[in-house]
Design a protein around this motif. Structure first.
Motif, mmCIF file in Angstrom:
data_model
loop_
_atom_site.group_PDB
_atom_site.id
_atom_site.type_symbol
_atom_site.label_atom_id
_atom_site.label_comp_id
_atom_site.label_asym_id
_atom_site.label_seq_id
_atom_site.Cartn_x
_atom_site.Cartn_y
_atom_site.Cartn_z
ATOM 1 N N UNK A 89 0.796 -1.235 0.000
ATOM 2 C CA UNK A 89 0.000 0.000 0.000
ATOM 3 C C UNK A 89 0.823 1.277 0.000
ATOM 4 N N UNK A 90 2.150 1.169 -0.105
ATOM 5 C CA UNK A 90 2.984 2.369 -0.112
ATOM 6 C C UNK A 90 4.306 2.080 -0.813
ATOM 7 N N UNK A 91 4.790 3.087 -1.531
ATOM 8 C CA UNK A 91 6.068 2.986 -2.244
ATOM 9 C C UNK A 91 6.938 4.153 -1.818
ATOM 10 N N UNK A 92 8.148 3.850 -1.383
ATOM 11 C CA UNK A 92 9.108 4.883 -1.004
ATOM 12 C C UNK A 92 10.289 4.856 -1.965
ATOM 13 N N UNK A 93 10.681 6.025 -2.459
ATOM 14 C CA UNK A 93 11.894 6.175 -3.271
ATOM 15 C C UNK A 93 12.689 7.332 -2.688
ATOM 16 N N UNK A 94 13.921 7.076 -2.291
ATOM 17 C CA UNK A 94 14.760 8.129 -1.724
ATOM 18 C C UNK A 94 16.224 7.808 -2.013
ATOM 19 N N UNK A 95 17.128 8.514 -1.366
ATOM 20 C CA UNK A 95 18.564 8.273 -1.484
ATOM 21 C C UNK A 95 19.159 8.182 -0.088
ATOM 22 N N UNK A 96 20.342 7.620 0.064
ATOM 23 C CA UNK A 96 20.956 7.551 1.396
ATOM 24 C C UNK A 96 21.117 8.925 2.049
ATOM 25 N N UNK A 97 21.395 9.949 1.243
ATOM 26 C CA UNK A 97 21.600 11.285 1.790
ATOM 27 C C UNK A 97 20.325 11.861 2.414
#
Length: 370
Positions: free
Chosen positions: A341-349
């Motif tokens: 029910x959720x998608x996260x896209x990020x970077x280590x920073x």
């Protein structure tokens, strides 16, 4: 060193939702109930296994919320029911650890209590055991002891402990007084601490005689102490639930660092034992990636359904919990967490900012995904 310590009782605070690991970690399934390292067991179970040689099966307890009590007992089938201390709602670490200490003191006036978080990853078991045994020796002498981690890098995500004068304590050759606590520093300050080597990471592990711990709490937070004492007096009686439900909501929310450890350091009552073992608090997806990739981020690291991940000239951490195909082409240093029910896209920073997204979703009334 395999025999348990006779007067020692290990307490595992298992609270919080680990919001920086959302959407993997949720209110109903926080990070300590997950296998984040590929070991085959939850972080909570790993913590239990780590403490078993030090305390023995009958002297390990867990402090957790009512919502997680059943899952905790499922994860730890060997735990004694009377050693599961359930909170009505989160009141921070001073109340959680203080509750366990107050109950255990009534059961055993000479008990030494140690607090170890449910969601940390520790390697080099024998070194860990040696360090804890030193902390217990310091605690027997009337000190509140903590375990500081020798920094492996100039990290800005941890608080620090400044070590002071060495202590002369039998069976605790590395123990020293704590000079002061330091809040999370900026990068330049962290670099100075790292070069100094007298600064240790604050890992939030505390070991003390229960009476000493509670006396310090009484001196600094008398109302909190009085409330916990009242609950503890009823804990092993039929009145437990009624007294807890009445008193618990009135307790002050405060961390044990502020309620007990920092005031004890100012009085010369806080000792620290440096830990030379590998330690990680798995505080966000950046630290998780480094942990599972053994410190070397590169290519694609997958937690979950590896067959669903396709990669072409990319580097990423992918947490896959669905049947959906995750295809990455020409992207570098990204984090993808795919849940039903959720998608996260990020970077280590930017991994630390996930907590802000959780707060934003809460403000929008989207608690169903939290």
């Amino acid at each position: 060193m395999a025999h348990p310590i006779d007067d020692f009782f290990a307490v595992i605070p298992a609270g919080g939702i680990g919001s920086r690991l959302w959407p993997l970690s949720r209110a109903e399934s926080p990070k300590f109930l997950h296998d984040l390292t590929g070991s085959g067991v939850s972080l909570l179970r790993s913590t239990w296994d780590r403490l078993l040689p030090l305390a023995g099966r009958d002297r390990i307890g867990v402090v957790t919320g009512r919502a997680h009590g059943v899952k905790v007992e499922e994860s730890l089938p060997d735990i004694l029911p009377e050693n599961v201390f359930t909170e009505q709602d989160p009141r921070d670490s001073a109340a959680a650890i203080g509750l366990a200490a107050a109950v255990l003191l009534r059961r055993d006036p000479n008990v030494v209590v140690g607090s170890f978080a449910a969601d940390h990853v520790i390697k080099r078991q024998r070194v860990f055991e040696f360090t804890v045994r030193q902390a217990v020796a310091a605690a027997r002498e009337g000190y509140i002891a903590t375990i500081g981690i020798q920094p492996s890098e100039p990290a800005v995500g941890f608080g620090y402990i400044k070590t002071g004068e060495e202590l002369v304590i039998d069976d605790a050759p590395l123990a020293a007084l704590v000079e002061r606590f330091v809040e999370k520093p900026d990068l330049d300050t962290a670099r100075a601490y790292f070069a100094d080597r007298s600064y240790l990471w604050n890992a939030g592990m505390f070991i003390a005689r229960a009476d000493v711990l509670l006396d310090e709490l009484a001196a600094n937070e008398p109302e909190l102490h009085a409330g916990l004492t009242e609950i503890a007096a009823a804990w092993d009686t039929p009145e437990r639930d009624a007294v807890r439900d009445r008193v618990w909501p009135t307790l002050k929310k405060i961390a044990i660092d502020y309620a007990i450890a920092e005031p004890a350091a100012e009085k010369g009552k806080l000792a620290v034992v440096p830990g030379q073992f590998d330690w990680d608090d798995v505080g966000d997806f950046a630290s998780l990636w480094s942990l599972v990739a053994d410190g070397h981020r590169g290519d694609v690291t997958v937690l979950g359904r590896n067959e669903n991940v396709l990669s072409d000239e990319s580097s990423a951490l992918v947490v896959s919990q669905t049947d959906r195909v995750v295809a990455m082409i020409g992207v570098e240093n990204v984090i993808v967490v795919d849940t039903p029910d959720a998608l996260l896209v990020t970077t280590p920073e930017h991994a630390q900012r996930v907590k802000g997204a959780v707060s934003s979703l809460h403000q929008r009334g989207r608690d169903s995904v939290l």
